[in-house]
Structure formats: structure tokens, C-alpha cells
Design an enzyme around this catalytic site. Structure first.
Site, short mmCIF file in Angstrom:
data_model
loop_
_atom_site.label_atom_id
_atom_site.label_comp_id
_atom_site.label_asym_id
_atom_site.label_seq_id
_atom_site.Cartn_x
_atom_site.Cartn_y
_atom_site.Cartn_z
N ILE A 296 9.48 -6.23 3.30
CA ILE A 296 9.80 -5.56 4.55
C ILE A 296 9.68 -6.50 5.93
CG2 ILE A 296 7.26 -4.80 4.85
CD1 ILE A 296 8.69 -2.12 6.13
N VAL B 121 0.48 8.85 -14.51
CA VAL B 121 0.81 7.53 -14.80
C VAL B 121 0.61 7.37 -16.49
CG1 VAL B 121 0.16 5.05 -14.61
CG2 VAL B 121 0.50 6.55 -12.46
N CYS C 199 -5.05 8.80 -7.99
CA CYS C 199 -4.94 10.39 -7.99
C CYS C 199 -6.01 10.84 -6.89
CB CYS C 199 -5.72 10.91 -9.32
SG CYS C 199 -4.70 10.58 -10.80
N ARG D 191 -2.84 15.18 -9.24
CA ARG D 191 -2.50 14.03 -10.08
C ARG D 191 -1.29 13.43 -9.99
NH1 ARG D 191 -0.62 14.57 -16.50
NH2 ARG D 191 -1.37 12.60 -17.03
N LEU D 192 -1.41 12.11 -9.99
CA LEU D 192 -0.05 11.25 -10.02
C LEU D 192 -0.26 10.96 -11.71
CD1 LEU D 192 2.17 9.58 -8.72
CD2 LEU D 192 0.62 7.79 -8.46
N ARG E 179 -2.49 -3.22 12.34
CA ARG E 179 -1.38 -4.01 12.41
C ARG E 179 -0.88 -4.22 11.09
NH1 ARG E 179 -3.64 -8.79 16.15
NH2 ARG E 179 -3.82 -7.80 18.17
N ASN F 55 -10.45 8.72 -10.56
CA ASN F 55 -9.47 8.05 -10.11
C ASN F 55 -9.40 6.58 -10.33
OD1 ASN F 55 -7.24 7.13 -8.35
ND2 ASN F 55 -8.70 6.91 -6.63
N LEU G 281 5.16 -5.39 -4.61
CA LEU G 281 5.45 -5.78 -3.25
C LEU G 281 5.58 -7.32 -3.16
CD1 LEU G 281 2.94 -3.52 -1.44
CD2 LEU G 281 5.27 -3.13 -1.90
N THR H 92 -6.67 -5.43 13.23
CA THR H 92 -5.56 -6.12 12.37
C THR H 92 -5.30 -5.38 11.00
OG1 THR H 92 -5.64 -8.24 11.11
CG2 THR H 92 -7.62 -7.30 10.75
N GLY I 257 -0.70 -8.39 -3.70
CA GLY I 257 -1.54 -9.69 -3.92
C GLY I 257 -2.77 -9.71 -3.18
#
Length: 561
Positions: free
Chosen positions: A288, A52, A2, A49-50, A340, A75, A256, A337, A364
Site C-alpha cells: 500500500i 481457519v 477470533c 469465529r474466524l 500514523r 484466540n 503484507l 506513531t 514482518g
């Protein structure tokens, strides 16, 4: 996930200040509330708000009948809220995990509250009865929090700095916005005027100390001793527990998957548990990369092995380059970094939001810092120095990898979950002898790999796949992502500009054209805020001029096919 925002003691019209709260609308695309505080006309909360958990009663600030004087904006996710309810006999009014914060505070004050929460969180708690404001943030800073406090007691708090930098205040043209330190809480007195005064800033948890909430953990006391089989078993038990407790969600879960050890372990354990718990939908995994990049090929193998519904997002260099400015604006950093590595994560998050219904996303992050996964750990002078470096990296996660993971997913209204940073898991891993945690036989994260060797969770070639930085693995073996970026940026920055970089940017001066290019974009959006990044992320014990793993001698790329 949130977006939280609050002001105390504003001299300016709140309806004008409220525009700043809209800068973090991406963090909560489902609903927005702006609420004044009764009796304090210049104090207010803003909340994006998200949804969940608890679709019906999950709006904030949270207020319950039992404690009408408490206001909570938070949050995060509190994984042990049911165990705490059972332990202390709390009577909840909602299904919102964060409601436990009100009950803990009422029972034992702010110190006990922050210490007993097993989860990730950033919160603002207002107690109008005792005229106190409390701020707190989880141990590793997985959930972000920024604040601004002026000399005359005007306080602004927000999930992201962008919601504070344009606030108006009578006595300060440009109030100093700072990240709130992870693992700390702050107590502030609330004056009748609505202004505040800081009383104390307290560190409530150090990542090496066993957290207080262990007393009501679902995993009971583990076998002690450091013989290898016991250690490996404990690592497996605690990691599986870390993933299990994070399954708390009323929205679809995804993961992911780069095909590296960390995300592959998370995906494999996650899918195993979802099957055991009879989830009604398959696990979606997301990779990706550019065409035929190492990450795409490795992730494909993992997905086939574990049986996930796998999605591949293929992008080209032009799409990556076009995203740079949006990424830096989202990140609020100019670290080389971090920028990137964020581009790929930003693009895959964009895909997840647009093309799927997965909202809660496992990842991860934290493993490299905890388990000494970076290539340069091979050069550590001693196990003790390697252990110290691991602890330094964990302490600074909120400035680098955790920042990247939060902002790139939150930019697209997704909620990130990172089991490697589970309190119980990290505390145990850090308690192991330094010698056990170092790279062995030229392979980093040796102990973690060993622990899962007989589990059949992953193909052997993935379990023992050498470290590949996310920003490198998404590009081809022939040309690294950092080389592609540098080739594009080189003609964009004049040599003379770089020569005078120290004069223009005396703090963290850019040393390369790539660094200069990122800094220019950062200053365009966040002028004068360069101190948010205390230093650039760089490997230790090696004479590195670039943070990419591919520039280090130890780096072993996959054979070209």
C-alpha cells in the site's frame, strides 16, 4: 483469529450484557456462539469465529467428552499441537489446535500448559470440577486480552477493551478495564455465586529464556558457538522454521509486503516454502502507498524477484485522513506513531478482505525491536545499552506494533502471523553477544542482512535497503505522511486548546496539535481510559520531538527520480 469474551458473576441480565460481546464481531465473521455455564447461571462465554482450522468442530467454547468439566475459549494458533500429541500420547477429539490446552492442563496443570505452548494465544479456561478460572497470554502479546475485575468479584474478559467498557455492574459505575500482561497466566477461584477471587498472577516465560517446548521442536539442537558463519546459518534455519510452522491453515495465505527488509524476507521465505510444499495456489502479496511512494516501488521489485501474485493498493491523502477515526476506534490507543502507521495497514486489510480470498496474513512485525532496526539505534552509547533497549521494546510490543498489527487486520476479519516473534528464533537472537547485534557501517540490522546475503532470496538493493518507517514509506519522498497529517490537523485544533491540554488531559498530555486531535477521538470512544497507553512511543538517545524516522539526522531517503 477470533474474538473471545466471558463473564463470571454478572449481577445484570446476561442477555443485556451479551450486547457488549457484539462489539468484537469483526474478529470472527464466520460464526457466533453465546453459551451459559451449567450450574452457574451468571457465567457465560461469547465467541466470534474466524474459521481457519477444523471447519466442522472448531466452534467454542471447546468441550470434549474426556473432560466434561473443562471449558475453553481461546484466540490464537498452537503450532506444536501435533508434536505435543506425539510426545504425550494425547487422544484428540477434534482437529482444533487449541484442544491441546485441555489435555496439557489435565496432564500437568496451568504452569506446564502455558509453558509448553509454541504459538500465539490468549485463553480463558474454566475448570468447574475444581472451581478455577485461568487466563493466559502469549509471551509477546501477539494475541490481545483485556480484563475487568471488580472488588466484589465480577470478572469480564475480552479480546478487545471495547467489549468490556460498557458492561453493567451494580457496585461499580465504571469498572477499570486493563490489558492482561503478556507472558503471564492468572489463577482465580470460582465461588458458588459465580464470582471470582484472584489467587496469583504468574510470569511463565521470559523472552530471553529458552522455552520449555523446545524439547518437542521440529528443529533439533543447533550448533553452538558464536563464530559468524555458525550464527548466520542458525539464524537462517530458525527463521525458515518459524515461517514453516506458521503455514498451518485451511484458508488461503497471503503476505503484507512493504518492500522493506522484514516483510520482504517473510514473503521470500514464505513463497519458497509454499513451492516446496506444492501449495495449490500462488502467494498473494499486498503493498500500500500513495502514487510512486518508496514502499510501492520497492515492493514491486521484490514481488517480481520472488514471483508472487502482487496487489498494489494506492490511496490518497483524503482517504487516509477519512480513516483516522475508524482506525483509532479499532486500535484503542492514541499513540502518535501507532495511529500514523495503522492507517495504511487498516486500508490494505480492508482491500484484502473485500477484493481477495486471502485470510491468513503474514507480516514482518517484531523484527525492528528484535534486530535493532530503528534508526536511533545508530546513536546507542554502547552495545549493552542497545541490547537493553531492544529488550525493552520487545517487552512493550503489545502496546505498540503488535497492537497495531492485530487490530488493523482483525478489524477486517483477517488473521495475522508474525514469524519474527517466534519463541525459538527470538530466544536465539537475544542470546547472541550484544556487539554482534548492533548496527554496523551505518547500516541497521546488519547481522540479519548478512545472514541472508548469499541466499538469493532477495535483490541486493532490497536486502540492504535502509530502514523506512511504514508510516513514512507509504507517502512520497517529497512529503512525508506525518507532514500530510499535520497539515490537515493544524487548522482543526485551536492554539488555545493545545495551551490548556495539560489541564484537560493531565495523563500523557498532548504536546502537538496532531497528538491532541488523536486524543480527542480516543476520549470520544474510550473516555477516562488514557492509562491503557503508559507513555508515547519515542526514539531514545536523540533529542526527538516527533517519532518519525524522517525527522532524524541519520535518515537517508531514496534518490528522487
Amino acid at each position: 483469529m477470533c474474538g473471545i469474551w466471558a463473564l463470571f458473576g454478572s449481577d445484570e441480565c446476561l442477555s443485556v450484557q451479551c450486547l457488549s460481546a457484539m462489539k468484537i464481531a469483526h474478529r470472527g465473521p464466520d460464526a457466533f456462539r453465546f453459551e451459559n455455564v451449567n450450574g452457574f447461571t451468571n457465567c457465560c462465554f461469547g465467541f466470534h469465529r474466524l474459521a481457519v482450522v477444523d471447519q466442522l468442530y472448531g466452534m467454542q467454547p471447546i468441550r470434549v467428552k474426556k473432560f466434561p468439566y473443562l471449558w475453553l475459549c481461546y484466540n490464537g494458533e498452537i503450532y506444536n499441537f501435533k508434536q505435543l500429541q506425539k510426545q504425550f500420547g494425547f487422544e484428540y477429539q477434534t482437529l482444533v489446535d487449541g484442544e491441546v490446552i485441555l489435555h496439557l492442563y489435565n496432564r500437568g496443570g496451568i504452569e506446564q500448559t502455558a509453558s509448553m505452548l509454541d504459538g500465539v494465544f490468549a485463553f480463558i479456561l474454566l475448570d468447574t470440577a475444581n472451581r478455577k478460572v485461568f487466563l493466559a497470554r502469549d509471551t509477546y502479546g501477539v494475541r490481545p486480552l483485556f480484563k475487568v475485575l471488580t472488588d466484589d468479584g465480577f470478572l469480564g474478559v475480552c479480546s478487545e477493551a471495547k467489549g468490556l467498557i460498557n458492561l453493567k455492574h451494580s457496585t461499580s459505575l465504571c469498572p477499570k478495564v486493563e490489558p492482561f500482561l503478556p507472558g503471564h497466566y492468572e489463577v482465580l477461584d470460582l465461588k458458588p455465586s459465580g464470582k471470582v477471587a484472584s489467587v496469583e498472577l504468574v510470569k511463565f516465560h521470559s523472552y530471553k529464556d529458552e522455552p520449555l517446548h523446545v524439547v518437542c521442536d521440529t528443529v533439533e539442537t543447533l550448533p553452538s558457538g558464536f563464530d559468524l558463519e555458525t550464527v548466520k546459518s542458525n539464524i537462517r534455519i530458525l527463521f525458515e522454521n518459524a515461517v514453516r510452522k506458521r503455514l498451518m491453515a485451511h484458508r488461503r495465505i497471503g503476505c503484507l509486503l512493504s518492500g522493506g527488509l522484514d516483510s520482504s524476507l517473510v514473503a521470500a521465505v514464505l513463497l519458497k516454502l509454499m513451492k516446496e510444499m506444492n501449495f495449490s495456489y500462488p502467494l498473494q502479496t499486498f503493498a500500500i502507498g500513495m502514487e510512486n511512494s518508496p514502499d510501492l516501488l520497492a515492493a514491486r521489485k521484490v514481488a517480481a524477484h520472488i514471483g508472487s501474485e502482487h496487489h498494489e493498493v494506492i490511496f490518497n491523502s483524503e482517504e487516509g485522513i477519512q480513516a483516522i477515526e475508524d482506525v483509532i476506534f479499532s486500535l484503542e490507543t492514541y499513540d502518535i506513531t501507532t495511529v500514523r502507521a495503522s492507517i495504511g495497514m487498516y486500508l490494505v486489510s480492508k482491500y484484502i478482505r473485500k477484493k481477495t480470498d486471502s485470510v491468513v496474513i503474514f507480516s514482518g512485525e517484531g523484527s525492528d525491536e528484535l534486530t535493532q532496526g530503528y534508526i536511533y539505534f545508530h546513536k546507542a552509547p554502547s552495545p549493552e545499552e542497545a541490547a537493553e533497549e531492544s529488550e525493552r521494546l520487545l517487552k512493550e510490543l503489545y502496546l505498540f506494533d503488535v497492537l497495531r498489527a492485530d487490530r488493523t487486520t482483525a478489524a477486517h476479519g483477517l488473521e495475522l502471523r508474525v514469524p519474527f516473534l517466534d519463541h525459538r528464533f527470538t530466544t536465539y537472537y537475544l542470546s547472541l553477544p550484544a556487539e554482534l547485534r548492533t548496527p554496523k557501517n551505518g547500516i541497521e540490522k546488519y547481522l540479519l542482512r548478512q545472514s541472508f546475503e548469499d541466499s538469493n532470496l532477495l535483490p541486493k538493493e532490497i536486502l540492504w535497503r535502509p530502514k523506512e518507517a511504514f508510516s513514512d514509506g507509504i507517502a512520497s519522498v517529497k512529503k512525508s505522511w506525518f507532514s500530510i497529517l499535520q497539515d490537515y490537523i493544524d487548522p482543526q485544533v485551536d492554539d488555545l486548546l493545545l495551551e490548556k491540554a495539560v489541564e484537560k488531559y493531565p495523563f500523557n498530555p498532548p504536546r502537538t496539535k496532531e497528538s491532541y486531535y488523536y486524543r480527542q477521538i480516543f476520549e470520544k470512544h474510550y473516555s477516562g481510559q488514557s492509562s491503557w497507553l503508559p507513555h508515547y512511543w519515542m526514539p531514545r538517545w536523540v533529542k526527538a520531538t516527533d517519532p518519525s524516522a524522517r525527522t532524524l539526522k541519520h535518515y537517508k531517503s531514496a534518490p528522487q527520480e
